[in-house]
Enzyme design. Structure first.
Site: not given
Ligand code: NAD
Ligand code: TDX
Length: 328
Positions: A117-119, A144, A148
């Site tokens: 992630t960019d975070e 988190y 990462k």
């Molecule tokens: P998500 O939470 O929707 O999915 C995570 C999955 O991993 C789930 O299916 C969960 O059951 C599984 N999991 C959790 N713990 C586990 C374990 N110990 N063993 C096996 N499986 C396990 O997450 P996502 O949003 O799909 O993110 C996927 C990846 O992408 C993550 O590594 C996250 O850091 C990265 N990422 C997410 C975003 C975003 O915006 N969502 C952005 C950049 C990077």
């Molecule tokens: O109810 C809400 N109201 C609100 O204002 C929620 C759930 C979030 N927010 C804000 C917080 C953040 O500024 O919205 C923005 C996005 O929130 P999230 O969906 O929780 O995402 P963020 O914390 O930015 O992280 C996401 O992007 C990077 C993913 O959850 C991560 O897994 C990924 O690495």
């Protein structure tokens, strides 16, 4: 090619499996997923092998990696708010899980792509002209993002110390179908479907750099096929929007007044802004996003949640009960 997808029952992993079936039908996919609260078997298309297990379980991981040509590692605890409430599962899955996967890939000489992630880079000021690049120093804020960051550093060390064939990608915020209703965009869409006002943390000025999940996953395929081993690629589609504007766009698209939302308590340590410079991915590997229009992408995502209430309804009450406990 046999590919092992960890976390393939989660949001991005399930979309990756679906995209792979579409664009690389010859690839044999196995999913390893613990099916935590965030994993959903209904997100995985039929015919894909699912092994229910923990990525931190060395025995399970070793057997699966032995049978794979490539591993794509999505499995993680992924929600910042949860990490502020209870950090341990983040250390377990993101750090220990990545360690076990790295050790198995080292033993079997298997190619790994690590999804991050960019975070890990921390945050930017609203008026800073800079964006994150592969040279930006790591400076994570939350449990988190720090776990990462730790997992990324492990991957880099295994590349340098043991010659592991690995690549890393750091992507910005994803949106699209199959995203858990705890996350910002699906939470507000499903609130509006339920007649509940969207909830904006703090003033809502925080900026996220939105990318459609399919653009992220196409970039992962590009890196798998053309990326240089040992390299880090940043994935982003120049989609910076502040949270208040996202909420107001959702309100408008769903037929509500632009001020029909409420402010709730802010997230502790809330990162202000993320922004990705994806020049390396675009120029070296020729990747380009296909979803240029965020508003149209949001409209399609609203349609998906309206049409797939069976998928998200069972998650909604528990998610909102958790937020009520956190005061958000
Ligand atoms: P998500 O939470 O929707 O999915 C995570 C999955 O991993 C789930 O299916 C969960 O059951 C599984 N999991 C959790 N713990 C586990 C374990 N110990 N063993 C096996 N499986 C396990 O997450 P996502 O949003 O799909 O993110 C996927 C990846 O992408 C993550 O590594 C996250 O850091 C990265 N990422 C997410 C975003 C975003 O915006 N969502 C952005 C950049 C990077
Ligand atoms: O109810 C809400 N109201 C609100 O204002 C929620 C759930 C979030 N927010 C804000 C917080 C953040 O500024 O919205 C923005 C996005 O929130 P999230 O969906 O929780 O995402 P963020 O914390 O930015 O992280 C996401 O992007 C990077 C993913 O959850 C991560 O897994 C990924 O690495």
């Amino acid at each position: 090619m046999r590919i092992l997808v960890t976390g393939g029952a989660g949001f991005i992993g399930a979309n990756f499996v679906r995209l792979t079936r579409e664009v690389r039908p010859e690839v044999q996919v196995t999913v390893l997923d613990l099916l935590t609260y965030a994993g959903n078997v209904d997100s995985i298309p039929e015919g894909v092998e699912l092994v229910t297990g923990d990525v931190a379980d060395a025995g399970v991981v070793d057997a699966l990696v032995r049978d794979a040509d490539v591993v794509v590692h999505f499995a993680a605890e992924s929600h910042n708010d949860n990490s502020l409430d209870d950090p341990w599962p983040f250390v377990h899955t993101n750090i220990v899980g990545t360690f076990q996967l790295l050790e198995a890939c080292r033993r079997h000489g298997t190619r790994l792509h690590h999804v991050s992630t960019d975070e890990v880079y921390g945050d930017l000021e609203l008026d800073d002209p800079a964006k994150f690049t592969p040279d930006t120093p790591y400076n994570p804020s939350s449990p988190y993002s720090s776990t990462k960051a730790g997992s990324d550093l492990l991957v880099r060390a295994w590349v340098r110390s043991f010659g592991l064939e690995a690549t890393i990608s750091n992507c910005s915020n994803n949106y699209g179908p199959f995203q858990h209703v705890e996350k910002f965009i699906p939470r507000q869409i499903t609130n509006l479907i339920d007649g509940v006002r969207p909830k904006l943390y703090g003033a809502g000025l925080n900026v996220r750099d939105w990318i459609h999940v399919d653009d992220h996953n196409r970039a992962v395929w590009t890196i798998l096929e053309h990326g240089r081993v040992g390299e880090t690629y940043l994935i982003g589609a120049d989609g910076e929007v502040d949270n208040k504007t996202v909420v107001q766009t959702l309100l408008e698209l769903m037929g509500h007044a632009a001020d029909d939302f409420e402010h709730v308590a802010d997230r502790p340590g809330h990162d202000m802004r993320y922004a990705i410079d994806a020049t390396k991915l675009r120029e070296e590997l020729g990747w380009q996003p296909q979803y240029g229009d965020f508003r149209a992408g949001l409209a399609a995502t609203i349609d998906w949640y309206r049409a797939n209430e069976d998928w998200w309804r069972p998650l909604k009450d528990a998610t909102e009960a958790k937020y009520a406990r956190l005061g958000r």
